[in-house]
Scaffold this motif. Structure first.
Motif, PDB file in Angstrom:
ATOM      1  N   ARG A   1       0.825  -1.210   0.000  1.00 56.33           N
ATOM      2  CA  ARG A   1       0.000   0.000   0.000  1.00 56.33           C
ATOM      3  C   ARG A   1       0.855   1.255   0.000  1.00 56.33           C
ATOM      4  NH1 ARG A   1      -5.765  -0.771  -0.217  1.00 56.33           N
ATOM      5  NH2 ARG A   1      -5.974  -2.979   0.250  1.00 56.33           N
ATOM      6  N   VAL A   2       0.291   2.311  -0.545  1.00 53.26           N
ATOM      7  CA  VAL A   2       0.904   3.628  -0.464  1.00 53.26           C
ATOM      8  C   VAL A   2       0.631   4.171   0.937  1.00 53.26           C
ATOM      9  CG1 VAL A   2       0.863   5.988  -1.358  1.00 53.26           C
ATOM     10  CG2 VAL A   2       0.555   4.046  -2.922  1.00 53.26           C
ATOM     11  N   ALA A   3       1.668   4.740   1.556  1.00 49.16           N
ATOM     12  CA  ALA A   3       1.516   5.355   2.871  1.00 49.16           C
ATOM     13  C   ALA A   3       2.284   6.676   2.898  1.00 49.16           C
ATOM     14  CB  ALA A   3       2.049   4.421   3.957  1.00 49.16           C
ATOM     15  N   ARG A   4       1.826   7.591   3.720  1.00 50.26           N
ATOM     16  CA  ARG A   4       2.527   8.863   3.909  1.00 50.26           C
ATOM     17  C   ARG A   4       3.218   8.829   5.270  1.00 50.26           C
ATOM     18  NH1 ARG A   4       2.287  13.172   1.094  1.00 50.26           N
ATOM     19  NH2 ARG A   4       0.198  12.782   0.270  1.00 50.26           N
TER      20      ARG A   4
ATOM     21  N   LEU B   1       3.086   5.936   9.937  1.00 47.34           N
ATOM     22  CA  LEU B   1       2.612   5.994   8.555  1.00 47.34           C
ATOM     23  C   LEU B   1       1.103   6.162   8.508  1.00 47.34           C
ATOM     24  CD1 LEU B   1       4.657   2.976   7.140  1.00 47.34           C
ATOM     25  CD2 LEU B   1       5.301   5.390   7.159  1.00 47.34           C
TER      26      LEU B   1
ATOM     27  N   LEU C   1      -2.118   5.454   6.213  1.00 45.80           N
ATOM     28  CA  LEU C   1      -2.525   4.635   5.073  1.00 45.80           C
ATOM     29  C   LEU C   1      -3.879   5.055   4.526  1.00 45.80           C
ATOM     30  CD1 LEU C   1      -0.479   2.685   6.770  1.00 45.80           C
ATOM     31  CD2 LEU C   1      -1.343   1.008   5.170  1.00 45.80           C
ATOM     32  N   GLY C   2      -4.260   6.277   4.742  1.00 51.09           N
ATOM     33  CA  GLY C   2      -5.547   6.780   4.260  1.00 51.09           C
ATOM     34  C   GLY C   2      -6.563   6.811   5.380  1.00 51.09           C
TER      35      GLY C   2
ATOM     36  N   LYS D   1      -3.455   4.266  10.702  1.00 53.94           N
ATOM     37  CA  LYS D   1      -2.055   4.581  10.949  1.00 53.94           C
ATOM     38  C   LYS D   1      -1.323   3.319  11.376  1.00 53.94           C
ATOM     39  CE  LYS D   1      -2.996   9.292  12.402  1.00 53.94           C
ATOM     40  NZ  LYS D   1      -2.977  10.235  13.522  1.00 53.94           N
TER      41      LYS D   1
ATOM     42  N   LEU E   1       5.757   9.992   0.448  1.00 51.87           N
ATOM     43  CA  LEU E   1       4.984   8.784   0.178  1.00 51.87           C
ATOM     44  C   LEU E   1       5.942   7.607   0.051  1.00 51.87           C
ATOM     45  CD1 LEU E   1       2.401  10.049  -2.466  1.00 51.87           C
ATOM     46  CD2 LEU E   1       2.003   9.594  -0.039  1.00 51.87           C
TER      47      LEU E   1
ATOM     48  N   GLN F   1      -2.004   8.168  -3.774  1.00 54.18           N
ATOM     49  CA  GLN F   1      -2.584   8.614  -2.512  1.00 54.18           C
ATOM     50  C   GLN F   1      -2.452   7.519  -1.449  1.00 54.18           C
ATOM     51  OE1 GLN F   1      -3.931  11.732  -1.920  1.00 54.18           O
ATOM     52  NE2 GLN F   1      -3.175  12.194  -3.968  1.00 54.18           N
ATOM     53  N   PRO F   2      -2.283   7.934  -0.170  1.00 53.54           N
ATOM     54  CA  PRO F   2      -2.207   6.944   0.894  1.00 53.54           C
ATOM     55  C   PRO F   2      -3.414   6.011   0.870  1.00 53.54           C
ATOM     56  CG  PRO F   2      -1.578   9.096   1.728  1.00 53.54           C
ATOM     57  CD  PRO F   2      -2.095   9.295   0.323  1.00 53.54           C
TER      58      PRO F   2
END
Length: 109
Positions: free
Chosen positions: A14-17, A35, A37-38, A42, A62, A103-104
């Protein structure tokens, strides 16, 4: 070793910020990352990237995370995933970059 497509689909990338990044007192290689994850999802992850990145370089970035890795209790706390990176060693480590628009929470296919 080769794996089947069924094995591969078990891995949830997954994309994470990176929301926060900090040094871990007493750890030679680890940074502690929080992180996003949307939404409200977290994860806390310990990553062996301290020699390659300063915490302030990571906040807002990201990254790609293995989101369904079984949590692991470490000496410094619980790690709830794994950040993906490439490279041959501790100082030559490179986090994977994402194109604009990612995007997260998005799944990596």
């Amino acid at each position: 070793d080769l794996i089947s497509i069924d094995d591969f689909t078990k891995v949830d990338l997954r994309v994470a910020r990176v929301l926060t990044a900090e040094e871990v007192p007493g750890a030679k290689k680890l940074l502690k990352l929080t992180l996003g994850l949307g939404g409200e999802v977290k994860r806390q992850v310990f990553a062996g990237i301290k020699a390659a990145y300063k915490p302030e370089q990571l906040v807002g970035r990201l990254v790609v995370v293995v989101a369904n890795l079984q949590p692991r209790q470490m000496k410094f706390g619980l790690s709830e995933g794994m950040v993906t990176a490439v490279g041959p060693g501790e100082t030559n480590v490179f986090l994977l970059s994402l194109d604009e628009g990612a995007q997260p929470g998005m799944r990596v296919h």
